[in-house]
Structure formats: structure tokens, C-alpha cells
Design an enzyme around this catalytic site. Sequence first.
Site, mmCIF file in Angstrom:
data_model
loop_
_atom_site.group_PDB
_atom_site.id
_atom_site.type_symbol
_atom_site.label_atom_id
_atom_site.label_comp_id
_atom_site.label_asym_id
_atom_site.label_seq_id
_atom_site.Cartn_x
_atom_site.Cartn_y
_atom_site.Cartn_z
ATOM 1 N N LYS A 1 -1.911 13.810 -2.555
ATOM 2 C CA LYS A 1 -1.039 13.858 -2.915
ATOM 3 C C LYS A 1 -0.591 14.982 -3.813
ATOM 4 O O LYS A 1 0.689 15.745 -3.107
ATOM 5 C CB LYS A 1 -0.214 12.551 -3.452
ATOM 6 N N TYR B 1 -6.019 9.342 -3.049
ATOM 7 C CA TYR B 1 -5.380 9.543 -2.906
ATOM 8 C C TYR B 1 -4.291 10.754 -3.448
ATOM 9 O O TYR B 1 -3.337 11.581 -3.085
ATOM 10 C CB TYR B 1 -4.961 8.047 -3.125
HETATM 11 N N1 LIG Z 1 3.535 2.177 -2.104
HETATM 12 C C1 LIG Z 1 3.597 2.259 -3.702
HETATM 13 O O1 LIG Z 1 3.695 1.497 -4.356
HETATM 14 C C2 LIG Z 1 3.727 3.924 -3.580
HETATM 15 C C3 LIG Z 1 3.998 4.330 -5.111
HETATM 16 C C4 LIG Z 1 4.306 5.784 -5.153
HETATM 17 C C5 LIG Z 1 4.229 6.701 -4.485
HETATM 18 N N2 LIG Z 1 4.407 6.421 -2.920
HETATM 19 C C6 LIG Z 1 4.310 6.514 -1.942
HETATM 20 O O2 LIG Z 1 5.589 6.900 -1.590
HETATM 21 C C7 LIG Z 1 5.955 6.891 0.202
HETATM 22 C C8 LIG Z 1 6.109 5.492 1.124
HETATM 23 O O3 LIG Z 1 5.339 4.697 0.632
HETATM 24 P P1 LIG Z 1 5.198 2.918 1.440
HETATM 25 O O4 LIG Z 1 4.301 2.143 0.545
HETATM 26 O O5 LIG Z 1 7.042 2.904 1.456
HETATM 27 O O6 LIG Z 1 4.069 3.206 2.406
HETATM 28 P P2 LIG Z 1 3.695 2.366 3.724
HETATM 29 O O7 LIG Z 1 4.657 0.909 3.367
HETATM 30 O O8 LIG Z 1 2.067 1.949 4.079
HETATM 31 O O9 LIG Z 1 4.214 2.871 4.659
HETATM 32 C C9 LIG Z 1 3.925 4.688 5.695
HETATM 33 C C10 LIG Z 1 4.107 4.522 6.934
HETATM 34 O O10 LIG Z 1 3.648 5.899 7.503
HETATM 35 C C11 LIG Z 1 2.889 5.533 8.693
HETATM 36 N N3 LIG Z 1 2.095 6.593 9.125
HETATM 37 C C12 LIG Z 1 0.858 6.791 8.267
HETATM 38 N N4 LIG Z 1 -0.042 7.689 8.926
HETATM 39 C C13 LIG Z 1 0.847 8.306 9.927
HETATM 40 C C14 LIG Z 1 0.808 9.179 10.848
HETATM 41 N N5 LIG Z 1 -0.358 10.222 10.713
HETATM 42 N N6 LIG Z 1 1.666 9.759 11.677
HETATM 43 C C15 LIG Z 1 2.349 9.189 11.398
HETATM 44 N N7 LIG Z 1 2.927 8.212 10.877
HETATM 45 C C16 LIG Z 1 1.755 7.850 9.308
HETATM 46 C C17 LIG Z 1 2.769 4.566 8.493
HETATM 47 O O11 LIG Z 1 2.663 3.524 10.203
HETATM 48 P P3 LIG Z 1 1.214 3.055 10.227
HETATM 49 O O12 LIG Z 1 1.551 1.579 9.122
HETATM 50 O O13 LIG Z 1 1.027 2.610 11.972
HETATM 51 O O14 LIG Z 1 0.376 3.644 10.017
HETATM 52 C C18 LIG Z 1 3.849 3.369 7.265
HETATM 53 O O15 LIG Z 1 4.696 3.274 8.866
HETATM 54 C C19 LIG Z 1 3.957 7.421 0.761
HETATM 55 O O16 LIG Z 1 4.426 8.422 0.562
HETATM 56 C C20 LIG Z 1 3.764 6.830 -1.009
HETATM 57 O O17 LIG Z 1 2.684 7.551 -1.196
HETATM 58 C C21 LIG Z 1 4.353 4.646 -2.913
#
Ligand SMILES: NC(=O)c1ccc[n+]([C@@H]2O[C@H](COP(=O)([O-])OP(=O)(O)OC[C@H]3O[C@@H](n4cnc5c(N)ncnc54)[C@H](OP(=O)(O)O)[C@@H]3O)[C@@H](O)[C@H]2O)c1
Length: 289
Positions: free
Chosen positions: A135, A131
Site C-alpha cells: 500500500k 500488505y
Molecule cells: N478493511 C480494513 O480494515 C481496511 C483498513 C485500512 C484500509 N483499507 C483499504 O480500504 C479499501 C477497501 O477495503 P475493504 O475491506 O472494503 O476491501 P474488500 O471488502 O476486501 O474489497 C476489495 C474488493 O476488491 C476486489 N478486488 C481484489 N482484487 C481485484 C482485482 N485484481 N481486480 C478487480 N477487483 C479486485 C475484490 O474482489 P473479490 O472479492 O472478487 O476478490 C473486492 O470486491 C482497500 O483499499 C483496503 O486496503 C481497509
Amino acid sequence: MDNRPFKILVTGACGMLGTDVLKAASGLAGVEAQGVDMADFDLLDTKAAAAYIARFKPDAIVHCAAFTNVDAAEARQEEAFKINAMAVRDLAVICAEGSIKLALLSTDYVFDGEKGSPYAEYDQPSPINVYGMSKYYAERYAVQICPRSFIVRTSWLFGANGNNFVRAILKKSRSEGELFVVDDQVGSPTYTGDLAKFLIELVQTDKYGIYHATNEGYCSWNEFARVILKLSAMDGVKVNAVDSEAFKRPAARPKNSRLLKTALYYSGFKGLRPWQEALADYLAEIGEA
Ligand SMILES: NC(=O)c1ccc[n+]([C@@H]2O[C@H](COP(=O)([O-])OP(=O)(O)OC[C@H]3O[C@@H](n4cnc5c(N)ncnc54)[C@H](OP(=O)(O)O)[C@@H]3O)[C@@H](O)[C@H]2O)c1
């Protein structure tokens, strides 16, 4: 006078962060926001993405969509790389050609966690899981291809519209009454509501580059769990400290996820408040305080 609103497209708008970014942008004077997710188009379908973007004509894209299952990415390396890196490359090309700003969400997991102090924006990434590597490539594509790009590394997100550590701790406490939580990984819990406001402010500037954006303060997962339970009046639950070795998972995690926010403050932005304050508001928001 130009009365055209500043148009923001939010990808991953049904996800945890995307939901709050869309919420933060909606209703702001002079801003028009639209959210997209899987149901609108798959990011791997570049033509569909380009067509949608050509129709909406955003000034900025806040790219929250990603393959975010860190453990699953180990076994599904190609899929994670396509969604997290290749789709960003294509999005960056669309943005570069259309003079669109691109804010890419990235992560503390681009670092290996071996540094003995917090990571600066200019420290060399060296990811230790799939992952994090995907990124890191996304960051490189965005910076190399789109001149108007913002890379925003964040960590340990919690928000109303997603499964996260806070919810997991509350759920486990109710079913098990005693917890074992790692205390050798340190970072910054970050409330998606706070990060969302920063992102909306950021994309309306031309202060491009790499940012670290988290709530203020550092803790271990173990300390985080204790504060969650204290604020939800469940501090009778015993929280045992374990180290990561005793809690093996498919993907390795960096031990040190502390991020310095030099670029954020240097650029004149107000920092995000201490994580404990944000957590208290979040618990109230989900009816747990
Ligand atoms: N969560 C953390 O602790 C964390 C920490 C550091 C950085 N981040 C970054 O912050 C961002 C937001 O994270 P989050 O936790 O809010 O993510 P999340 O809740 O998993 O949401 C990701 C969204 O992306 C959509 N998605 C995935 N694959 C896709 C595709 N091929 N085409 C269109 N849509 C797609 C998903 O749809 P489906 O559900 O339908 O697949 C989901 O709605 C991400 O870039 C993540 O890497 C997160």
C-alpha cells in the site's frame, strides 16, 4: 451552463467499503456513479481497465479494490504487490492521461506503530508487513504519477457488506461465551458508511494530497470488543485481555495505529463522528442492536 453530472467510478464495488461508496454516491444530485469489480475486469488487465474507463469517462475514481487479506499477503507477496501497487501505477497513468482524479484508499499499516503519539500525514511510513509495504508503494505511485490524487489512509473498517471485527466478535461470543482479545494495539474503528460520505465529498474538490480519515476516538481491540458486546446487550460475555505476543499471526501489526486528521480538518471537512456512535448505527443496520 454545464449540466453534465460529476461522474464517479468506484472500484471494488462489491467489497465492504466499495458497496457503501457506491451507495453514498447513488442518488446524489449532480452525481453519476458506477461500480466495478472483478466480474467487470481484473485490475491486472490494464487494457481492459483503460477501455472501461475510456467508455465511462469518469471525473474521479474511488479506488477501493485491493488485496486486503493482510495475513495471506505474507505468503503471496508478489500477488499482493501486483494488485495493490502495480495496478495502482497503471491506474494512475490512465488518470493522469485522462485528467481524472484518483482517490486511493490506503491504511494505518503503512506505519510501524513505534511512535509514541498519533501519526501525522507527513510522518514517514515504515511498514512492518507485506500488505503495508504494497500500500505504501501504491501511495508513492499515485502521488508521483497522477497530479490529481488523494491518498486516504483509514483503519479498522466495519461495514454491512463484509466480514469484519464486529461480526467476528459477535459470532465468537455466541459460540464460545468467553473471548481473548488483544489490548496492546490501539487505533480507530471506522464505519464504511461514514468514510464513504467523506470520500464522495472529497473527490468533488481539488484539495489533493494525503488524508487520514477515521471515525473520531481511539481504543484497543479489547475495548472495541467490549463496546460491541455492550451495545448488542451481550455484555455478560467475559472479554480477557491478551497481548499480541500471545496471539501470533502471520503478519505483524503496528501497536500504535492512531492517526491525526490534520489535513481533513485544515481543508474544511467535517470530521467523522465518534466511533461509538457509528458502531451503534452499524449494529442497528445489521440487526444486532
Ligand atoms: N478493511 C480494513 O480494515 C481496511 C483498513 C485500512 C484500509 N483499507 C483499504 O480500504 C479499501 C477497501 O477495503 P475493504 O475491506 O472494503 O476491501 P474488500 O471488502 O476486501 O474489497 C476489495 C474488493 O476488491 C476486489 N478486488 C481484489 N482484487 C481485484 C482485482 N485484481 N481486480 C478487480 N477487483 C479486485 C475484490 O474482489 P473479490 O472479492 O472478487 O476478490 C473486492 O470486491 C482497500 O483499499 C483496503 O486496503 C481497509
